[in-house]
Design a protein around this motif. Sequence first.
Motif, PDB file in Angstrom:
ATOM      1  N   LEU A  45       4.369 -49.652  -1.017  1.00 15.08           N
ATOM      2  CA  LEU A  45       2.913 -49.482  -0.934  1.00 15.08           C
ATOM      3  C   LEU A  45       2.481 -48.223  -1.663  1.00 15.08           C
ATOM      4  O   LEU A  45       1.543 -48.239  -2.468  1.00 15.08           O
ATOM      5  CB  LEU A  45       2.496 -49.422   0.541  1.00 15.08           C
ATOM      6  N   ILE A  46       3.175 -47.118  -1.386  1.00  9.35           N
ATOM      7  CA  ILE A  46       2.769 -45.859  -2.009  1.00  9.35           C
ATOM      8  C   ILE A  46       3.017 -45.889  -3.515  1.00  9.35           C
ATOM      9  O   ILE A  46       2.244 -45.335  -4.296  1.00  9.35           O
ATOM     10  CB  ILE A  46       3.482 -44.676  -1.328  1.00  9.35           C
ATOM     11  N   LEU A  47       4.083 -46.549  -3.944  1.00  7.91           N
ATOM     12  CA  LEU A  47       4.366 -46.635  -5.374  1.00  7.91           C
ATOM     13  C   LEU A  47       3.285 -47.437  -6.090  1.00  7.91           C
ATOM     14  O   LEU A  47       2.858 -47.072  -7.194  1.00  7.91           O
ATOM     15  CB  LEU A  47       5.742 -47.256  -5.595  1.00  7.91           C
ATOM     16  N   PRO A  89      -4.685 -59.282  -3.607  1.00  8.75           N
ATOM     17  CA  PRO A  89      -4.984 -57.842  -3.576  1.00  8.75           C
ATOM     18  C   PRO A  89      -4.480 -57.170  -4.849  1.00  8.75           C
ATOM     19  O   PRO A  89      -3.409 -57.501  -5.351  1.00  8.75           O
ATOM     20  CB  PRO A  89      -4.194 -57.341  -2.350  1.00  8.75           C
ATOM     21  N   ASP A  90      -5.249 -56.243  -5.366  1.00  8.70           N
ATOM     22  CA  ASP A  90      -4.892 -55.550  -6.602  1.00  8.70           C
ATOM     23  C   ASP A  90      -4.876 -54.045  -6.333  1.00  8.70           C
ATOM     24  O   ASP A  90      -5.868 -53.494  -5.844  1.00  8.70           O
ATOM     25  CB  ASP A  90      -5.930 -55.880  -7.682  1.00  8.70           C
TER      26      ASP A  90
END
Length: 271
Positions: free
Chosen positions: A97-99, A19-20
């Motif tokens: 995740l948010i970063l 995943p990117d």
Amino acid sequence: MNGVPFPLFRGKQTLPAVPDPAEHAQCVQSRNPQATLAGVDGVVLIYQRSLLNFARRHLRVGPAEGWIRGDLLLLERQGRSYALCGGFGVGAPAAGLILEQLIALGARKVITVGTAASLQPDMHSGDIVLCNRALRDEGLSHHYLPPSRYATPSPGLTERLAAALHDRRICSRSGATWSIDAPYRETDDEISRYAAEGILTADMEAAGVFAVASHRAVEAAALFTVADSLIDRQPRTNSPATQASLRTALSIALTALGEGAQPTAGTRARQ
């Protein structure tokens, strides 16, 4: 000592992931080509809903809806532009995740502002702590960095936070935090050991934030406000001192992010 390694797949930190985060940015920008953080001077991660609500009421912010998995507010202040990010949950996985999403959209400097628990008897609710390293007792950082005891913030950004605190004559402490993502499994033996080592606080996100930032070659730093104590157990009471210090910490973070940045004509990310 024999045991199951962590992460289970040794050396994964050097391997590319399938995943990117760029996929997230491409999806968002396919709907809104203006969705970029490349023009902001930095992002503040906010964990307390009360602080995010304070920003909505008292700062000149505008929402950037649908850009990330959380609440993103764009802010113009003294000719510079920033983003405030909250509403994404707590703990290193949520922050990581948010970063990743923020970095994929162009963010290059991030300061995490939140609460922490004291490990030292002379620290009290409302005390401000500048984090200079984070003990890696959570899981996320180990998927980003090789094994080590600590994850460290950006020296330059941390120095700018220290300078902003000094210039405002705000009393603070500088030291290590214990990042753990099991908040109901902090034991007496651990607390005593880390307190004896001089670690100041316990938090849930710093090590993960520092690891993601290091892996992605961006700057990250952390500023805490003490909300409770683990050594002389004092549950959180929503102290007015803690709330006031959170607002101070937010102001200090914005000052540090703007230090040395060139004034902008406007927030390019604003719709």
